[in-house]
Design a protein around this motif. Structure first.
Motif, PDB file in Angstrom:
ATOM      1  N   ASP A 169      31.210  32.530  22.363  1.00 48.52           N
ATOM      2  CA  ASP A 169      32.610  32.353  21.982  1.00 48.52           C
ATOM      3  C   ASP A 169      33.417  32.171  23.273  1.00 48.52           C
ATOM      4  O   ASP A 169      32.848  32.128  24.372  1.00 48.52           O
ATOM      5  N   HIS A 205      29.906  32.708  13.479  1.00 45.95           N
ATOM      6  CA  HIS A 205      30.230  34.117  13.192  1.00 45.95           C
ATOM      7  C   HIS A 205      29.457  34.650  11.990  1.00 45.95           C
ATOM      8  O   HIS A 205      28.582  35.461  12.142  1.00 45.95           O
ATOM      9  N   HIS A 209      34.297  27.836  12.556  1.00 45.53           N
ATOM     10  CA  HIS A 209      34.329  29.298  12.415  1.00 45.53           C
ATOM     11  C   HIS A 209      34.262  29.616  10.922  1.00 45.53           C
ATOM     12  O   HIS A 209      34.973  28.993  10.132  1.00 45.53           O
ATOM     13  N   HIS A 267      28.368  28.249  20.997  1.00 46.84           N
ATOM     14  CA  HIS A 267      29.785  28.258  20.599  1.00 46.84           C
ATOM     15  C   HIS A 267      30.646  28.764  21.738  1.00 46.84           C
ATOM     16  O   HIS A 267      30.517  29.916  22.152  1.00 46.84           O
ATOM     17  N   HIS A 304      34.813  28.010  23.725  1.00 40.99           N
ATOM     18  CA  HIS A 304      36.062  27.273  23.896  1.00 40.99           C
ATOM     19  C   HIS A 304      36.301  27.336  25.401  1.00 40.99           C
ATOM     20  O   HIS A 304      36.942  28.280  25.893  1.00 40.99           O
TER      21      HIS A 304
HETATM   22 ZN    ZN Z   1      35.428  30.678  18.473  1.00 41.00          ZN
END
Ligand code: ZN
Length: 437
Positions: A305, A254, A217, A68, A70
Protein backbone atom coordinates in the motif's frame (compact mmCIF):
# COMPACT_ATOMS: atom_id res chain seq x y z
CA UNK A 1 24.22 -11.29 -29.91
CA UNK A 2 25.19 -9.50 -26.74
CA UNK A 3 27.66 -10.87 -24.22
CA UNK A 4 26.65 -13.60 -21.82
CA UNK A 5 26.83 -12.89 -18.12
CA UNK A 6 26.81 -15.62 -15.48
CA UNK A 7 25.78 -15.14 -11.85
CA UNK A 8 27.01 -17.63 -9.30
CA UNK A 9 25.14 -17.20 -6.02
CA UNK A 10 25.79 -19.19 -2.83
CA UNK A 11 22.10 -20.12 -2.85
CA UNK A 12 19.59 -19.97 -5.68
CA UNK A 13 15.87 -19.68 -4.89
CA UNK A 14 14.32 -20.20 -8.34
CA UNK A 15 10.69 -20.55 -7.05
CA UNK A 16 9.84 -22.52 -10.23
CA UNK A 17 10.18 -25.28 -11.29
CA UNK A 18 11.90 -26.06 -7.96
CA UNK A 19 10.21 -24.64 -4.89
CA UNK A 20 13.34 -25.22 -2.82
CA UNK A 21 16.92 -23.96 -2.76
CA UNK A 22 19.72 -24.91 -5.17
CA UNK A 23 23.41 -24.74 -4.33
CA UNK A 24 26.34 -24.68 -6.75
CA UNK A 25 24.05 -23.49 -9.50
CA UNK A 26 24.65 -20.68 -11.96
CA UNK A 27 22.29 -18.36 -13.83
CA UNK A 28 23.37 -17.32 -17.33
CA UNK A 29 21.83 -14.17 -18.82
CA UNK A 30 21.91 -12.74 -22.32
CA UNK A 31 20.07 -9.88 -24.00
CA UNK A 32 17.97 -9.28 -20.89
CA UNK A 33 16.74 -12.89 -20.65
CA UNK A 34 17.68 -15.85 -18.52
CA UNK A 35 19.54 -18.13 -20.88
CA UNK A 36 20.24 -21.04 -18.58
CA UNK A 37 19.95 -22.24 -14.99
CA UNK A 38 22.44 -25.05 -14.49
CA UNK A 39 24.95 -26.70 -12.13
CA UNK A 40 28.13 -24.68 -11.66
CA UNK A 41 30.35 -27.46 -13.04
CA UNK A 42 28.42 -27.52 -16.34
CA UNK A 43 28.33 -23.74 -16.49
CA UNK A 44 32.13 -23.54 -16.05
CA UNK A 45 32.48 -25.60 -19.22
CA UNK A 46 29.68 -24.13 -21.30
CA UNK A 47 30.16 -20.46 -20.41
CA UNK A 48 33.90 -20.31 -19.74
CA UNK A 49 34.23 -17.21 -21.92
CA UNK A 50 31.35 -15.34 -20.30
CA UNK A 51 31.60 -12.57 -17.75
CA UNK A 52 31.13 -14.15 -14.30
CA UNK A 53 29.89 -12.48 -11.14
CA UNK A 54 30.21 -14.43 -7.93
CA UNK A 55 27.75 -13.74 -5.13
CA UNK A 56 29.53 -15.85 -2.51
CA UNK A 57 27.31 -15.19 0.50
CA UNK A 58 24.03 -14.36 -1.24
CA UNK A 59 20.64 -15.85 -1.93
CA UNK A 60 19.51 -15.04 -5.48
CA UNK A 61 15.75 -14.76 -5.93
CA UNK A 62 13.42 -13.62 -8.69
CA UNK A 63 12.88 -9.84 -8.49
CA UNK A 64 10.18 -9.06 -5.93
CA UNK A 65 6.78 -7.77 -7.04
CA UNK A 66 4.88 -5.24 -4.90
CA UNK A 67 1.25 -5.67 -5.92
CA UNK A 68 -0.26 -2.49 -4.52
CA UNK A 69 1.14 0.93 -3.90
CA UNK A 70 0.52 4.62 -4.44
CA UNK A 71 4.10 5.69 -5.08
CA UNK A 72 3.75 9.44 -4.84
CA UNK A 73 2.23 9.06 -1.37
CA UNK A 74 5.76 8.55 -0.04
CA UNK A 75 5.57 12.36 0.24
CA UNK A 76 2.72 11.83 2.74
CA UNK A 77 4.76 9.39 4.84
CA UNK A 78 4.04 10.21 8.48
CA UNK A 79 1.74 13.07 7.50
CA UNK A 80 -1.37 11.73 9.26
CA UNK A 81 -0.96 8.71 11.52
CA UNK A 82 -2.86 7.04 14.35
CA UNK A 83 -6.28 7.96 12.94
CA UNK A 84 -9.46 6.07 12.10
CA UNK A 85 -9.56 5.17 8.38
CA UNK A 86 -12.40 7.48 7.33
CA UNK A 87 -10.94 10.41 9.29
CA UNK A 88 -7.47 9.65 7.90
CA UNK A 89 -8.73 9.51 4.31
CA UNK A 90 -11.44 12.17 4.20
CA UNK A 91 -10.02 14.77 6.62
CA UNK A 92 -6.29 14.43 6.00
CA UNK A 93 -5.21 12.52 2.88
CA UNK A 94 -7.82 13.71 0.37
CA UNK A 95 -7.56 17.38 1.48
CA UNK A 96 -3.74 17.18 1.26
CA UNK A 97 -4.03 15.73 -2.22
CA UNK A 98 -6.52 18.45 -3.24
CA UNK A 99 -3.98 21.03 -2.16
CA UNK A 100 -0.70 19.50 -3.33
CA UNK A 101 -1.41 17.06 -6.16
CA UNK A 102 0.55 18.13 -9.25
CA UNK A 103 2.92 16.64 -11.83
CA UNK A 104 5.85 17.77 -9.66
CA UNK A 105 4.38 16.10 -6.54
CA UNK A 106 3.91 12.83 -8.46
CA UNK A 107 7.38 12.93 -10.04
CA UNK A 108 9.20 13.66 -6.75
CA UNK A 109 7.13 11.14 -4.79
CA UNK A 110 7.44 8.39 -7.37
CA UNK A 111 11.22 8.82 -7.65
CA UNK A 112 11.47 8.52 -3.87
CA UNK A 113 9.28 5.40 -3.93
CA UNK A 114 11.22 3.79 -6.77
CA UNK A 115 14.52 4.42 -4.95
CA UNK A 116 13.13 2.74 -1.84
CA UNK A 117 11.63 -0.18 -3.75
CA UNK A 118 14.80 -0.93 -5.76
CA UNK A 119 16.92 -0.76 -2.61
CA UNK A 120 14.60 -3.36 -1.09
CA UNK A 121 14.68 -5.81 -4.02
CA UNK A 122 11.42 -4.83 -5.71
CA UNK A 123 11.77 -5.00 -9.49
CA UNK A 124 8.11 -4.66 -10.44
CA UNK A 125 5.16 -2.91 -8.84
CA UNK A 126 1.45 -2.53 -9.39
CA UNK A 127 0.61 1.13 -9.01
CA UNK A 128 -2.51 3.24 -8.51
CA UNK A 129 -2.14 7.02 -8.55
CA UNK A 130 -2.97 10.21 -10.41
CA UNK A 131 -0.78 11.49 -13.29
CA UNK A 132 0.07 7.89 -14.30
CA UNK A 133 1.84 9.19 -17.41
CA UNK A 134 4.41 10.84 -15.11
CA UNK A 135 4.76 7.62 -13.11
CA UNK A 136 5.42 5.84 -16.42
CA UNK A 137 8.17 8.35 -17.24
CA UNK A 138 9.86 7.82 -13.87
CA UNK A 139 9.68 4.02 -14.15
CA UNK A 140 10.92 4.15 -17.73
CA UNK A 141 13.97 6.20 -16.71
CA UNK A 142 14.70 4.16 -13.56
CA UNK A 143 14.62 0.90 -15.54
CA UNK A 144 12.29 -1.23 -13.44
CA UNK A 145 8.96 -2.78 -14.37
CA UNK A 146 5.41 -1.70 -13.49
CA UNK A 147 1.73 -2.19 -14.14
CA UNK A 148 0.43 1.35 -13.81
CA UNK A 149 -3.17 1.66 -12.70
CA UNK A 150 -4.95 4.66 -14.17
CA UNK A 151 -7.28 5.90 -11.39
CA UNK A 152 -11.03 6.31 -11.81
CA UNK A 153 -12.88 8.08 -8.99
CA UNK A 154 -16.07 10.12 -8.60
CA UNK A 155 -14.51 13.44 -7.66
CA UNK A 156 -12.35 15.75 -9.71
CA UNK A 157 -8.64 16.05 -9.08
CA UNK A 158 -5.85 18.20 -10.44
CA UNK A 159 -5.40 15.42 -13.01
CA UNK A 160 -8.92 14.74 -14.30
CA UNK A 161 -12.49 16.03 -14.11
CA UNK A 162 -15.43 13.68 -14.45
CA UNK A 163 -15.60 9.99 -15.33
CA UNK A 164 -15.26 10.56 -19.12
CA UNK A 165 -12.02 12.42 -18.59
CA UNK A 166 -10.66 9.63 -16.35
CA UNK A 167 -11.56 7.06 -19.02
CA UNK A 168 -10.05 9.12 -21.86
CA UNK A 169 -6.80 9.51 -19.96
CA UNK A 170 -6.71 5.81 -19.08
CA UNK A 171 -7.11 4.73 -22.70
CA UNK A 172 -4.54 7.29 -23.83
CA UNK A 173 -2.07 5.75 -21.38
CA UNK A 174 -2.97 2.31 -22.73
CA UNK A 175 -2.24 3.51 -26.27
CA UNK A 176 1.03 5.16 -25.20
CA UNK A 177 2.31 2.01 -23.46
CA UNK A 178 1.41 -0.44 -26.25
CA UNK A 179 4.34 -2.74 -26.97
CA UNK A 180 6.46 -1.43 -24.09
CA UNK A 181 8.66 -4.20 -22.74
CA UNK A 182 8.48 -3.16 -19.06
CA UNK A 183 5.29 -1.14 -18.68
CA UNK A 184 1.67 -2.20 -18.80
CA UNK A 185 -1.41 -0.40 -17.54
CA UNK A 186 -4.52 -1.30 -15.58
CA UNK A 187 -7.86 0.36 -15.01
CA UNK A 188 -7.94 1.38 -11.36
CA UNK A 189 -11.37 2.26 -9.99
CA UNK A 190 -10.64 3.57 -6.50
CA UNK A 191 -13.26 1.51 -4.61
CA UNK A 192 -16.77 0.08 -4.98
CA UNK A 193 -18.20 3.06 -3.04
CA UNK A 194 -16.55 5.75 -5.21
CA UNK A 195 -17.72 4.55 -8.64
CA UNK A 196 -21.17 3.93 -10.11
CA UNK A 197 -22.58 0.77 -11.72
CA UNK A 198 -22.36 2.39 -15.15
CA UNK A 199 -18.66 3.14 -14.61
CA UNK A 200 -17.96 -0.41 -13.45
CA UNK A 201 -19.77 -1.86 -16.48
CA UNK A 202 -17.67 0.32 -18.75
CA UNK A 203 -14.52 -0.87 -16.97
CA UNK A 204 -15.55 -4.53 -17.34
CA UNK A 205 -16.11 -4.01 -21.07
CA UNK A 206 -12.77 -2.26 -21.63
CA UNK A 207 -10.98 -4.90 -19.58
CA UNK A 208 -12.52 -7.62 -21.80
CA UNK A 209 -11.82 -5.85 -25.07
CA UNK A 210 -8.23 -4.83 -24.31
CA UNK A 211 -7.20 -7.60 -21.89
CA UNK A 212 -6.59 -5.08 -19.11
CA UNK A 213 -6.13 -5.73 -15.41
CA UNK A 214 -8.64 -4.04 -13.07
CA UNK A 215 -6.96 -2.90 -9.86
CA UNK A 216 -9.34 -1.87 -7.07
CA UNK A 217 -9.54 -1.41 -3.29
CA UNK A 218 -12.24 -3.75 -2.02
CA UNK A 219 -13.70 -4.76 1.33
CA UNK A 220 -11.09 -2.79 3.24
CA UNK A 221 -13.61 -1.74 5.90
CA UNK A 222 -16.81 -3.37 7.16
CA UNK A 223 -18.82 -0.24 6.30
CA UNK A 224 -18.51 -1.09 2.58
CA UNK A 225 -20.86 -4.04 3.03
CA UNK A 226 -23.53 -1.92 4.75
CA UNK A 227 -23.18 0.79 2.13
CA UNK A 228 -23.52 -1.68 -0.74
CA UNK A 229 -26.59 -3.32 0.81
CA UNK A 230 -28.23 0.10 1.20
CA UNK A 231 -27.32 1.48 -2.23
CA UNK A 232 -27.38 -1.66 -4.39
CA UNK A 233 -29.25 -4.30 -2.37
CA UNK A 234 -26.35 -6.78 -2.51
CA UNK A 235 -22.93 -7.29 -0.94
CA UNK A 236 -20.02 -5.69 -2.85
CA UNK A 237 -18.68 -8.93 -4.34
CA UNK A 238 -22.08 -9.97 -5.71
CA UNK A 239 -22.48 -6.50 -7.19
CA UNK A 240 -19.11 -6.76 -8.95
CA UNK A 241 -19.91 -10.26 -10.17
CA UNK A 242 -23.21 -9.00 -11.60
CA UNK A 243 -21.33 -6.23 -13.40
CA UNK A 244 -18.90 -8.73 -14.94
CA UNK A 245 -15.75 -7.74 -13.07
CA UNK A 246 -14.83 -10.88 -11.17
CA UNK A 247 -12.32 -12.83 -13.23
CA UNK A 248 -8.59 -13.61 -13.51
CA UNK A 249 -7.86 -10.03 -14.58
CA UNK A 250 -9.27 -8.58 -11.36
CA UNK A 251 -6.84 -7.48 -8.60
CA UNK A 252 -8.84 -7.14 -5.38
CA UNK A 253 -6.85 -5.12 -2.84
CA UNK A 254 -7.32 -5.62 0.95
CA UNK A 255 -10.28 -8.04 1.20
CA UNK A 256 -10.35 -7.76 4.97
CA UNK A 257 -14.07 -8.54 5.35
CA UNK A 258 -14.83 -11.88 3.70
CA UNK A 259 -17.41 -14.51 4.49
CA UNK A 260 -17.15 -18.22 3.61
CA UNK A 261 -19.42 -17.73 0.56
CA UNK A 262 -17.17 -14.95 -0.64
CA UNK A 263 -14.11 -17.21 -0.59
CA UNK A 264 -15.83 -19.84 -2.73
CA UNK A 265 -16.96 -17.14 -5.14
CA UNK A 266 -13.42 -15.71 -5.45
CA UNK A 267 -11.94 -19.17 -6.03
CA UNK A 268 -14.57 -19.98 -8.67
CA UNK A 269 -14.01 -16.74 -10.57
CA UNK A 270 -10.19 -16.82 -10.46
CA UNK A 271 -9.91 -13.44 -8.76
CA UNK A 272 -6.45 -12.36 -7.52
CA UNK A 273 -6.15 -11.07 -3.96
CA UNK A 274 -3.69 -8.35 -2.96
CA UNK A 275 -3.11 -8.60 0.76
CA UNK A 276 -1.72 -5.45 2.45
CA UNK A 277 -1.22 -6.61 6.05
CA UNK A 278 0.64 -3.62 7.49
CA UNK A 279 -1.76 -1.04 6.09
CA UNK A 280 -4.69 -3.11 7.38
CA UNK A 281 -3.07 -3.39 10.81
CA UNK A 282 -2.15 0.28 11.01
CA UNK A 283 -5.63 1.48 10.05
CA UNK A 284 -7.24 -1.36 12.06
CA UNK A 285 -9.22 -2.20 8.91
CA UNK A 286 -9.68 -5.91 9.50
CA UNK A 287 -7.94 -9.17 8.56
CA UNK A 288 -7.68 -10.84 5.18
CA UNK A 289 -8.10 -14.61 5.76
CA UNK A 290 -5.00 -15.57 3.79
CA UNK A 291 -4.71 -19.20 4.91
CA UNK A 292 -8.35 -19.91 4.03
CA UNK A 293 -7.98 -18.23 0.64
CA UNK A 294 -4.85 -20.23 -0.21
CA UNK A 295 -6.53 -23.42 0.93
CA UNK A 296 -9.45 -22.65 -1.40
CA UNK A 297 -6.99 -22.26 -4.30
CA UNK A 298 -7.19 -18.47 -4.59
CA UNK A 299 -4.11 -16.64 -5.91
CA UNK A 300 -2.90 -14.43 -3.03
CA UNK A 301 -0.25 -11.73 -3.48
CA UNK A 302 1.16 -8.97 -1.27
CA UNK A 303 1.26 -5.18 -1.50
CA UNK A 304 2.72 -2.55 0.79
CA UNK A 305 0.00 0.00 0.00
CA UNK A 306 1.15 3.63 0.01
CA UNK A 307 3.64 5.02 2.52
CA UNK A 308 0.86 7.16 4.04
CA UNK A 309 -0.60 4.02 5.63
CA UNK A 310 2.34 1.67 6.17
CA UNK A 311 4.82 3.70 6.38
CA UNK A 312 7.34 2.02 4.10
CA UNK A 313 7.54 0.13 0.82
CA UNK A 314 9.61 -2.71 2.27
CA UNK A 315 8.26 -5.83 0.59
CA UNK A 316 10.47 -8.30 2.49
CA UNK A 317 9.13 -6.85 5.74
CA UNK A 318 5.59 -6.97 4.38
CA UNK A 319 6.03 -10.63 3.48
CA UNK A 320 7.19 -11.40 7.02
CA UNK A 321 4.17 -9.61 8.50
CA UNK A 322 1.88 -11.49 6.10
CA UNK A 323 3.34 -14.87 7.08
CA UNK A 324 3.14 -14.14 10.82
CA UNK A 325 -0.33 -12.63 10.66
CA UNK A 326 -1.67 -15.56 8.64
CA UNK A 327 -0.44 -18.00 11.27
CA UNK A 328 -1.93 -15.99 14.11
CA UNK A 329 -5.26 -15.50 12.38
CA UNK A 330 -5.56 -19.18 11.39
CA UNK A 331 -4.30 -20.30 14.85
CA UNK A 332 -1.99 -22.55 12.85
CA UNK A 333 1.82 -22.14 12.85
CA UNK A 334 1.99 -24.24 9.67
CA UNK A 335 -0.10 -21.73 7.70
CA UNK A 336 1.87 -19.76 5.06
CA UNK A 337 5.24 -21.47 5.38
CA UNK A 338 8.39 -19.73 4.16
CA UNK A 339 8.20 -21.12 0.61
CA UNK A 340 4.57 -20.03 0.29
CA UNK A 341 5.43 -16.54 1.55
CA UNK A 342 8.14 -16.19 -1.12
CA UNK A 343 5.70 -17.35 -3.81
CA UNK A 344 3.28 -14.60 -2.80
CA UNK A 345 5.78 -11.85 -3.69
CA UNK A 346 7.13 -13.57 -6.82
CA UNK A 347 5.23 -16.10 -8.95
CA UNK A 348 1.77 -15.41 -7.51
CA UNK A 349 2.22 -11.71 -8.22
CA UNK A 350 3.49 -12.40 -11.73
CA UNK A 351 0.40 -14.54 -12.36
CA UNK A 352 -1.91 -11.83 -11.05
CA UNK A 353 -0.41 -9.40 -13.56
CA UNK A 354 -0.61 -11.94 -16.42
CA UNK A 355 3.21 -11.92 -16.55
CA UNK A 356 3.78 -15.50 -15.34
CA UNK A 357 5.67 -16.36 -18.56
CA UNK A 358 7.91 -13.31 -18.17
CA UNK A 359 8.80 -12.91 -14.49
CA UNK A 360 8.22 -14.42 -11.01
CA UNK A 361 10.78 -17.25 -11.16
CA UNK A 362 14.37 -17.89 -12.20
CA UNK A 363 13.84 -20.05 -15.28
CA UNK A 364 15.44 -20.13 -18.72
CA UNK A 365 13.48 -18.01 -21.18
CA UNK A 366 12.13 -15.53 -18.65
CA UNK A 367 13.22 -11.92 -18.27
CA UNK A 368 16.35 -11.58 -16.13
CA UNK A 369 14.65 -9.81 -13.18
CA UNK A 370 16.62 -10.84 -10.10
CA UNK A 371 17.37 -9.80 -6.56
CA UNK A 372 20.39 -10.78 -4.42
CA UNK A 373 20.18 -10.81 -0.62
CA UNK A 374 23.45 -10.99 1.31
CA UNK A 375 22.99 -13.51 4.12
CA UNK A 376 26.47 -12.90 5.54
CA UNK A 377 25.11 -10.44 8.09
CA UNK A 378 25.12 -11.47 11.76
CA UNK A 379 21.33 -11.13 11.73
CA UNK A 380 20.99 -14.03 9.27
CA UNK A 381 23.64 -16.44 10.59
CA UNK A 382 23.91 -19.37 10.78
CA UNK A 383 22.04 -20.42 7.64
CA UNK A 384 20.30 -23.63 8.65
CA UNK A 385 17.45 -23.00 6.27
CA UNK A 386 17.77 -20.43 3.48
CA UNK A 387 14.06 -19.73 2.99
CA UNK A 388 13.56 -19.28 6.72
CA UNK A 389 16.38 -16.73 6.81
CA UNK A 390 14.93 -14.83 3.86
CA UNK A 391 11.37 -14.77 5.23
CA UNK A 392 11.80 -14.57 9.00
CA UNK A 393 15.18 -12.88 9.53
CA UNK A 394 16.52 -10.96 6.53
CA UNK A 395 16.12 -7.20 6.29
CA UNK A 396 15.62 -5.28 3.07
CA UNK A 397 18.94 -3.57 3.89
CA UNK A 398 20.62 -6.86 3.02
CA UNK A 399 19.48 -6.58 -0.61
CA UNK A 400 22.75 -5.89 -2.41
CA UNK A 401 21.95 -6.16 -6.11
CA UNK A 402 18.95 -5.99 -8.41
CA UNK A 403 18.62 -6.69 -12.12
CA UNK A 404 15.69 -5.94 -14.43
CA UNK A 405 15.83 -7.29 -17.98
CA UNK A 406 19.42 -8.21 -17.20
CA UNK A 407 20.36 -4.62 -16.37
CA UNK A 408 21.91 -4.08 -12.95
CA UNK A 409 19.90 -1.29 -11.31
CA UNK A 410 21.29 -1.76 -7.80
CA UNK A 411 24.98 -2.55 -7.55
CA UNK A 412 26.29 -3.51 -4.11
CA UNK A 413 23.67 -1.29 -2.52
CA UNK A 414 24.23 1.65 -4.89
CA UNK A 415 21.42 2.84 -7.15
CA UNK A 416 22.63 3.00 -10.73
CA UNK A 417 19.80 4.85 -12.51
CA UNK A 418 18.74 7.24 -9.75
CA UNK A 419 20.75 9.97 -8.04
CA UNK A 420 19.74 9.27 -4.46
CA UNK A 421 20.95 12.67 -3.17
CA UNK A 422 18.84 14.48 -5.74
CA UNK A 423 15.81 12.28 -5.00
CA UNK A 424 16.17 13.04 -1.29
CA UNK A 425 16.59 16.78 -1.91
CA UNK A 426 13.42 16.84 -4.00
CA UNK A 427 11.51 14.99 -1.29
CA UNK A 428 12.80 17.39 1.39
CA UNK A 429 11.34 20.39 -0.44
CA UNK A 430 7.87 19.02 0.35
CA UNK A 431 8.70 18.93 4.02
CA UNK A 432 8.73 22.73 4.15
CA UNK A 433 5.82 23.23 1.78
CA UNK A 434 3.56 20.77 3.52
CA UNK A 435 4.44 21.70 7.09
CA UNK A 436 1.52 20.53 9.21
CA UNK A 437 -0.22 23.60 10.57
ZN1 ZN B 1 -4.30 1.58 -1.45
Amino acid sequence: MTAIQVLLPRYLVPVRPDAGVLEQHAVAMQSGRILDVLPEAEARGRYAEAQWLELPTHALLPGLVNMHTHSAMTLLRGYADDLELNTWLREHIWPAERRWLSPEFVRDGTELAVAEMLRGGTTCFSEMYFFPEIIAEVVEAAGLRACIGSPIIEFETAWAQGFDDYFDKAMQLHADLQGHDRLTMALAPHAAYTVTDAVLERIAKLSDEHDLRVHMHLLEIAWEIKHSMQEHGVRPLRRLQRLGLLNERFLAVHMAHLGEDDIALLAGQGVNIVHCPESNLKLASGFCPVAKLLEAGVNVTIGTDGAASNNNLDLLGEMRTAALLAKGLAADPCAVDAATAVEMITINAATALGLQDEIGSVEAGKAADLCAIDLDWPETQPVHHVLSQVVYAASSRQVSDVWVNGRRLLEQGRLVTLDVDKVRDHARRWNGRMAVQ
